[in-house]
Write a protein that holds these residues in place. Structure first.
Motif, mmCIF file in Angstrom:
data_model
loop_
_atom_site.group_PDB
_atom_site.id
_atom_site.type_symbol
_atom_site.label_atom_id
_atom_site.label_comp_id
_atom_site.label_asym_id
_atom_site.label_seq_id
_atom_site.Cartn_x
_atom_site.Cartn_y
_atom_site.Cartn_z
ATOM 1 N N LEU A 6 30.238 7.680 38.710
ATOM 2 C CA LEU A 6 29.919 9.077 38.413
ATOM 3 C C LEU A 6 28.410 9.256 38.436
ATOM 4 O O LEU A 6 27.685 8.560 37.727
ATOM 5 C CB LEU A 6 30.471 9.480 37.042
ATOM 6 N N LEU A 7 27.925 10.176 39.269
ATOM 7 C CA LEU A 7 26.482 10.417 39.411
ATOM 8 C C LEU A 7 26.145 11.822 38.925
ATOM 9 O O LEU A 7 26.499 12.811 39.586
ATOM 10 C CB LEU A 7 26.054 10.293 40.876
ATOM 11 N N PRO A 8 25.482 11.947 37.781
ATOM 12 C CA PRO A 8 24.982 13.267 37.379
ATOM 13 C C PRO A 8 23.813 13.655 38.277
ATOM 14 O O PRO A 8 22.823 12.929 38.368
ATOM 15 C CB PRO A 8 24.540 13.050 35.929
ATOM 16 N N ALA A 9 23.928 14.780 38.962
ATOM 17 C CA ALA A 9 22.899 15.196 39.929
ATOM 18 C C ALA A 9 22.676 16.698 39.834
ATOM 19 O O ALA A 9 22.613 17.405 40.837
ATOM 20 C CB ALA A 9 23.305 14.801 41.340
ATOM 21 N N ARG A 48 36.581 5.708 43.789
ATOM 22 C CA ARG A 48 35.958 6.942 44.261
ATOM 23 C C ARG A 48 34.552 7.063 43.699
ATOM 24 O O ARG A 48 34.216 6.403 42.709
ATOM 25 C CB ARG A 48 36.795 8.172 43.901
ATOM 26 N N ILE A 49 33.762 7.903 44.335
ATOM 27 C CA ILE A 49 32.404 8.195 43.885
ATOM 28 C C ILE A 49 32.338 9.692 43.609
ATOM 29 O O ILE A 49 32.627 10.504 44.490
ATOM 30 C CB ILE A 49 31.362 7.806 44.951
ATOM 31 N N VAL A 50 31.976 10.042 42.390
ATOM 32 C CA VAL A 50 31.984 11.435 41.951
ATOM 33 C C VAL A 50 30.554 11.894 41.690
ATOM 34 O O VAL A 50 29.821 11.252 40.933
ATOM 35 C CB VAL A 50 32.827 11.601 40.671
ATOM 36 N N VAL A 51 30.155 12.985 42.329
ATOM 37 C CA VAL A 51 28.834 13.567 42.112
ATOM 38 C C VAL A 51 28.996 14.862 41.315
ATOM 39 O O VAL A 51 29.792 15.731 41.690
ATOM 40 C CB VAL A 51 28.124 13.858 43.453
#
Length: 232
Positions: A6-9, A48-51
């Motif tokens: 999880l990437l906070p962006a 998965r990769i979550v932005v």
């Protein structure tokens, strides 16, 4: 057991002194966050990769993200990093099991070595709490007085510099952030610590740079260009 990045962006990156949000600054011909996603996409253990983007983000759709088939975008970003992470976790809680491992990673750490992520996952999969990548502090630390003179020197023994990813179970981290939100929560581990828990330290790398100031962008480019010679 499922692992998700999880990437906070959702931030503006004001310390970079640019009108362009930090995650979209040009780095070797790609937006900075592209390199971060590229590193994570090489970790097979991540389902998965979550932005997490700001709801009014006008930049994301200007780029091609087709290289990342496991990518998911959530436009639920908040006013702070902690809020963005919590909002992302709450959205994910309807999609994946509560005991899934979530690896929260700074979008502005583009030089992450995939093998470090695998090491973090291998170390923590059976852990009761979770943990973070970090490196021991090598420099002498000075406490500053208000007039910018040295008040005293602080022993560096036992001190570590926190990095990301920071890996915790979805429900545990969401609960910690829900009950412990405040200015003292500067990363996910600090929210867990506030509950009296002790996250594990997993040795990271000095090359896992967080781009914060303009000069960091040039250093990140050098690290990426050096490739495997530095990231091992």
């Amino acid at each position: 057991m499922s692992c998700v990045a999880l990437l906070p962006a959702a931030g503006s990156g004001s310390r970079m002194g640019s009108d362009t949000p930090k995650q979209y600054l040009d780095l070797l011909g790609k937006p900075l966050i592209w390199h971060t996603l590229a590193a994570l996409s090489r970790v097979e253990e991540l389902a998965r990769i979550v932005v997490v983007l700001s709801p009014d983000d006008a930049w994301w759709d200007s780029y091609d993200w087709s290289a990342f088939p496991t990518l998911q975008v959530l436009r639920v970003g908040g006013a702070s990093r902690a809020e963005s992470v919590l909002n992302g976790l709450q959205a994910l809680s309807t999609q994946i099991p509560a005991d899934s491992w979530v690896l929260v990673h700074d979008a502005a750490r583009p030089c992450l070595a995939p093998q470090l992520v695998r090491k973090l996952i291998d170390t923590l999969l059976g852990d009761a709490v979770g943990g973070i990548l970090a490196v021991p502090v090598a420099d002498t630390l000075k406490f500053a007085a208000p007039d910018q003179t040295i008040a005293h020197t602080h022993p560096r023994g036992g001190l570590w510099q926190a990095q990301t990813p920071q890996m915790f179970r979805l429900a545990d981290l969401a609960g910690a952030l829900e009950t412990g939100m405040g200015p003292d929560i500067t990363d996910e581990a600090s929210a867990m610590e506030k509950l009296g828990l002790a996250p594990r330290l997993v040795h990271g790398s000095p090359w896992n740079l967080k781009v914060t100031y303009p000069q960091d962008l040039a250093l990140a480019a050098l690290i990426l260009q050096a490739g495997d010679a530095l990231t091992h």
